[in-house]
Design a protein around this motif. Structure first.
Motif, PDB file in Angstrom:
ATOM      1  N   SER A 163      -4.318 -21.592  85.230  1.00  0.00           N
ATOM      2  CA  SER A 163      -4.941 -22.877  85.543  1.00  0.00           C
ATOM      3  C   SER A 163      -6.132 -22.699  86.483  1.00  0.00           C
ATOM      4  CB  SER A 163      -3.917 -23.820  86.194  1.00  0.00           C
ATOM      5  OG  SER A 163      -2.852 -24.087  85.304  1.00  0.00           O
ATOM      6  N   ALA A 164      -7.191 -23.447  86.222  1.00  0.00           N
ATOM      7  CA  ALA A 164      -8.337 -23.495  87.125  1.00  0.00           C
ATOM      8  C   ALA A 164      -8.128 -24.644  88.107  1.00  0.00           C
ATOM      9  CB  ALA A 164      -9.626 -23.694  86.335  1.00  0.00           C
ATOM     10  N   LEU A 165      -8.349 -24.365  89.370  1.00  0.00           N
ATOM     11  CA  LEU A 165      -8.126 -25.366  90.409  1.00  0.00           C
ATOM     12  C   LEU A 165      -9.453 -25.779  91.031  1.00  0.00           C
ATOM     13  CD1 LEU A 165      -6.137 -26.900  92.320  1.00  0.00           C
ATOM     14  CD2 LEU A 165      -6.283 -24.901  93.822  1.00  0.00           C
ATOM     15  N   PHE A 166      -9.781 -27.066  90.934  1.00  0.00           N
ATOM     16  CA  PHE A 166     -10.999 -27.596  91.546  1.00  0.00           C
ATOM     17  C   PHE A 166     -10.605 -28.684  92.538  1.00  0.00           C
ATOM     18  CE2 PHE A 166     -12.443 -25.737  87.624  1.00  0.00           C
ATOM     19  CZ  PHE A 166     -13.677 -25.190  87.948  1.00  0.00           C
ATOM     20  N   THR A 167     -11.049 -28.537  93.776  1.00  0.00           N
ATOM     21  CA  THR A 167     -10.810 -29.563  94.774  1.00  0.00           C
ATOM     22  C   THR A 167     -12.141 -30.209  95.144  1.00  0.00           C
ATOM     23  OG1 THR A 167     -11.122 -28.121  96.709  1.00  0.00           O
ATOM     24  CG2 THR A 167      -8.918 -28.191  95.712  1.00  0.00           C
ATOM     25  N   GLU A 168     -12.072 -31.444  95.557  1.00  0.00           N
ATOM     26  CA  GLU A 168     -13.302 -32.126  95.959  1.00  0.00           C
ATOM     27  C   GLU A 168     -13.952 -31.416  97.143  1.00  0.00           C
ATOM     28  OE1 GLU A 168     -14.989 -36.663  96.644  1.00  0.00           O
ATOM     29  OE2 GLU A 168     -12.832 -36.297  96.490  1.00  0.00           O
ATOM     30  N   LYS A 169     -13.132 -30.943  98.085  1.00  0.00           N
ATOM     31  CA  LYS A 169     -13.670 -30.215  99.229  1.00  0.00           C
ATOM     32  C   LYS A 169     -14.362 -28.932  98.791  1.00  0.00           C
ATOM     33  CE  LYS A 169     -12.343 -27.824 103.483  1.00  0.00           C
ATOM     34  NZ  LYS A 169     -11.241 -27.505 104.438  1.00  0.00           N
ATOM     35  N   GLY A 170     -13.693 -28.181  97.903  1.00  0.00           N
ATOM     36  CA  GLY A 170     -14.278 -26.928  97.442  1.00  0.00           C
ATOM     37  C   GLY A 170     -15.585 -27.135  96.705  1.00  0.00           C
ATOM     38  N   CYS A 171     -15.635 -28.149  95.842  1.00  0.00           N
ATOM     39  CA  CYS A 171     -16.866 -28.451  95.110  1.00  0.00           C
ATOM     40  C   CYS A 171     -17.975 -28.881  96.073  1.00  0.00           C
ATOM     41  CB  CYS A 171     -16.615 -29.556  94.087  1.00  0.00           C
ATOM     42  SG  CYS A 171     -15.489 -29.115  92.745  1.00  0.00           S
ATOM     43  N   GLU A 172     -17.619 -29.753  96.998  1.00  0.00           N
ATOM     44  CA  GLU A 172     -18.659 -30.307  97.875  1.00  0.00           C
ATOM     45  C   GLU A 172     -19.269 -29.258  98.776  1.00  0.00           C
ATOM     46  OE1 GLU A 172     -19.437 -33.790 101.220  1.00  0.00           O
ATOM     47  OE2 GLU A 172     -17.759 -33.963  99.812  1.00  0.00           O
ATOM     48  N   ARG A 173     -18.455 -28.393  99.363  1.00  0.00           N
ATOM     49  CA  ARG A 173     -19.041 -27.446 100.313  1.00  0.00           C
ATOM     50  C   ARG A 173     -19.946 -26.427  99.628  1.00  0.00           C
ATOM     51  NH1 ARG A 173     -13.824 -23.979 102.651  1.00  0.00           N
ATOM     52  NH2 ARG A 173     -13.225 -22.934 100.714  1.00  0.00           N
ATOM     53  N   ILE A 174     -19.615 -25.997  98.395  1.00  0.00           N
ATOM     54  CA  ILE A 174     -20.492 -25.033  97.736  1.00  0.00           C
ATOM     55  C   ILE A 174     -21.753 -25.711  97.209  1.00  0.00           C
ATOM     56  CG2 ILE A 174     -19.499 -25.170  95.402  1.00  0.00           C
ATOM     57  CD1 ILE A 174     -20.652 -21.993  97.284  1.00  0.00           C
ATOM     58  N   ILE A 175     -21.644 -26.934  96.736  1.00  0.00           N
ATOM     59  CA  ILE A 175     -22.811 -27.668  96.256  1.00  0.00           C
ATOM     60  C   ILE A 175     -23.742 -27.986  97.421  1.00  0.00           C
ATOM     61  CG2 ILE A 175     -23.551 -29.889  95.297  1.00  0.00           C
ATOM     62  CD1 ILE A 175     -21.023 -29.714  93.472  1.00  0.00           C
ATOM     63  N   ARG A 176     -23.179 -28.406  98.532  1.00  0.00           N
ATOM     64  CA  ARG A 176     -24.004 -28.683  99.712  1.00  0.00           C
ATOM     65  C   ARG A 176     -24.686 -27.399 100.208  1.00  0.00           C
ATOM     66  NH1 ARG A 176     -24.148 -33.181 102.476  1.00  0.00           N
ATOM     67  NH2 ARG A 176     -22.208 -33.975 101.552  1.00  0.00           N
ATOM     68  N   PHE A 177     -23.956 -26.285 100.172  1.00  0.00           N
ATOM     69  CA  PHE A 177     -24.540 -24.989 100.544  1.00  0.00           C
ATOM     70  C   PHE A 177     -25.757 -24.675  99.676  1.00  0.00           C
ATOM     71  CE2 PHE A 177     -24.913 -20.401  99.960  1.00  0.00           C
ATOM     72  CZ  PHE A 177     -24.867 -19.913 101.257  1.00  0.00           C
ATOM     73  N   ALA A 178     -25.634 -24.926  98.365  1.00  0.00           N
ATOM     74  CA  ALA A 178     -26.742 -24.659  97.444  1.00  0.00           C
ATOM     75  C   ALA A 178     -27.954 -25.524  97.766  1.00  0.00           C
ATOM     76  CB  ALA A 178     -26.288 -24.893  96.004  1.00  0.00           C
ATOM     77  N   PHE A 179     -27.739 -26.777  98.086  1.00  0.00           N
ATOM     78  CA  PHE A 179     -28.850 -27.660  98.441  1.00  0.00           C
ATOM     79  C   PHE A 179     -29.517 -27.206  99.741  1.00  0.00           C
ATOM     80  CE2 PHE A 179     -27.155 -30.675  95.329  1.00  0.00           C
ATOM     81  CZ  PHE A 179     -28.318 -31.262  94.848  1.00  0.00           C
ATOM     82  N   ASP A 180     -28.719 -26.822 100.717  1.00  0.00           N
ATOM     83  CA  ASP A 180     -29.294 -26.345 101.980  1.00  0.00           C
ATOM     84  C   ASP A 180     -30.105 -25.069 101.751  1.00  0.00           C
ATOM     85  OD1 ASP A 180     -28.222 -28.435 103.452  1.00  0.00           O
ATOM     86  OD2 ASP A 180     -26.386 -27.322 103.965  1.00  0.00           O
ATOM     87  N   LEU A 181     -29.606 -24.195 100.884  1.00  0.00           N
ATOM     88  CA  LEU A 181     -30.334 -22.974 100.555  1.00  0.00           C
ATOM     89  C   LEU A 181     -31.648 -23.303  99.855  1.00  0.00           C
ATOM     90  CD1 LEU A 181     -30.477 -19.882 100.371  1.00  0.00           C
ATOM     91  CD2 LEU A 181     -29.128 -20.019  98.258  1.00  0.00           C
ATOM     92  N   ALA A 182     -31.616 -24.256  98.940  1.00  0.00           N
ATOM     93  CA  ALA A 182     -32.828 -24.637  98.208  1.00  0.00           C
ATOM     94  C   ALA A 182     -33.925 -25.123  99.157  1.00  0.00           C
ATOM     95  CB  ALA A 182     -32.499 -25.712  97.174  1.00  0.00           C
ATOM     96  N   ARG A 183     -33.536 -25.775 100.221  1.00  0.00           N
ATOM     97  CA  ARG A 183     -34.522 -26.274 101.186  1.00  0.00           C
ATOM     98  C   ARG A 183     -35.259 -25.154 101.920  1.00  0.00           C
ATOM     99  NH1 ARG A 183     -31.674 -31.637 104.051  1.00  0.00           N
ATOM    100  NH2 ARG A 183     -32.634 -33.157 102.617  1.00  0.00           N
ATOM    101  N   THR A 184     -34.729 -23.939 101.884  1.00  0.00           N
ATOM    102  CA  THR A 184     -35.381 -22.808 102.550  1.00  0.00           C
ATOM    103  C   THR A 184     -36.335 -22.067 101.624  1.00  0.00           C
ATOM    104  OG1 THR A 184     -33.704 -21.135 101.956  1.00  0.00           O
ATOM    105  CG2 THR A 184     -33.285 -22.497 103.908  1.00  0.00           C
TER     106      THR A 184
END
Length: 365
Positions: A163-184
């Motif tokens: 089974s693949a496990l996706f949590t809202e917390k896990g999705c949000e922190r990696i997506i937010r990390f990607a956006f912060d990286l894009a800003r650099t």
């Protein structure tokens, strides 16, 4: 008087060529420390964990291995896997045990087209292609949720559930990390990759979180792709890529594709990060242990040396990290390449060339 900064590095060479390329990376780190005139030093402790350790002890690492690693500033990792030990045993027993045990939830894998490396991609502007994969590194398809049962049934009737496990917390922190990286980066863009048309629960959750988080970054361009279409996009329109964020499995696969297009998995660096630095992060090249060439001294050390640059940047030594990357570029520009890149140079010769170019860069500065 400026106090010397001492960084404690846990070194896990692992298996196969991991031992050789980690040694090359440590030579580069030693050179930088020696020329810093006491500004910083690296204190390294070696851990003999890996497949040989498993064959002797029945486990890939010490029982309290994660606890031991938690005291270090960073972890420098070679590779894992060797004949005689099943791949799922070696991976889950060492690398994934460390990543999950230390909550290294963000994996970054740059895709860079180095000068002088034979082109694997027919693109009019290949020299300027540069993007980065952001991989969710703690859950998703690598959560380890599932099991096997009914092995006692007559005939081939055993059942395996993964089974693949996706949590809202896990999705949000990696997506937010990607956006912060894009800003650099020069181009501020994030591309999200899923397969939500077929995986209607976990990846629809991912899509919904991506849509919600993107509203907080109006300055960042976004788009979304299904993973099969994104694989084609890597080949057909790589100029559209900047920061690509995806689940554990999809980013793992796409990063290998990107590295192959750039020339070889041997040049691909990566970092397993705990971005808030609550625990140490781990730095390793993307390639595996390559048992077929282990011990021959011909492995490409660029990916592992590039991973050392990611480690230095994470530790706050950004200037030294930049110098390593520039020395790698100068080395490949000079045509000093290993066999996987169509060259004739061995591991030691590539390492020496990078150190020579580091020295040359220092003199120019």
């Amino acid at each position: 008087m400026i106090k010397t900064r001492n960084y404690r590095i846990a070194v896990i060479p692992g298996d196969g060529i991991g031992i050789e390329v980690v040694d090359a990376g440590l030579h580069v780190l030693d050179y930088l420390a020696n020329e810093s005139n006491g500004d910083f030093t690296f204190e390294t402790d070696f851990f003999p964990w890996g497949c040989e350790y498993y064959l002797e002890n029945g486990k890939m690492m010490d029982e309290d291995g994660v606890e031991k690693l938690s005291d270090y500033d960073a972890i420098y990792f070679g590779a894992v896997g060797f004949p005689g030990v099943p791949d799922h045993v070696s991976l889950w027993g060492l690398r994934l045990a460390i990543c999950q045990g230390l909550d290294q939830w963000a994996n970054i894998r740059p895709v860079e087209f180095l000068p002088g490396v034979p082109r694997r991609l027919n693109h009019p502007d290949v020299d300027n292609l540069n993007w980065i994969l952001v991989r969710e590194n703690s859950e998703g398809e690598y959560s380890g949720v599932g099991g096997r049962n009914f092995s006692g049934r007559e005939g081939s009737n055993e059942v395996a559930v993964q089974s693949a496990l996706f949590t809202e917390k896990g999705c949000e922190r990696i997506i937010r990390f990607a956006f912060d990286l894009a800003r650099t980066r020069k181009r501020k863009k994030v591309t999200s990759v899923t397969k939500s048309n077929a995986q209607q629960y976990g990846m629809v959750l991912w899509d919904e979180v991506f849509a919600r988080v993107s509203k907080e970054y109006p300055d960042v361009e976004t788009d979304q792709w299904l993973v099969d279409a994104m694989a084609a996009q890597f080949v057909l329109h790589p100029e559209e890529l900047e920061v690509v964020v995806a689940s554990n499995l999809f980013a793992d696969i796409l990063s290998d594709l990107g590295s192959a297009l750039a020339g070889s998995l041997g040049i691909a660096a990566s970092a397993n990060l705990n971005p808030v630095k609550r625990t140490p992060s781990m730095f390793e090249s993307v390639h595996g242990s390559a048992p077929d060439i282990a011990g021959k001294g011909i492995a490409n050390p660029i990916g592992t040396i590039g991973s050392a640059a990611l480690m230095l940047d994470h530790l706050g030594l950004s200037e030294e990290a930049s110098r390593i990357n520039q020395a790698i570029e100068e080395t490949t520009r000079q045509g000093i390449l290993t066999r996987d890149l169509g060259g004739t140079h061995n591991t030691a010769e590539i390492t020496d060339a990078i150190i020579k170019n580091l020295s040359k860069r220092k003199l120019e500065v």
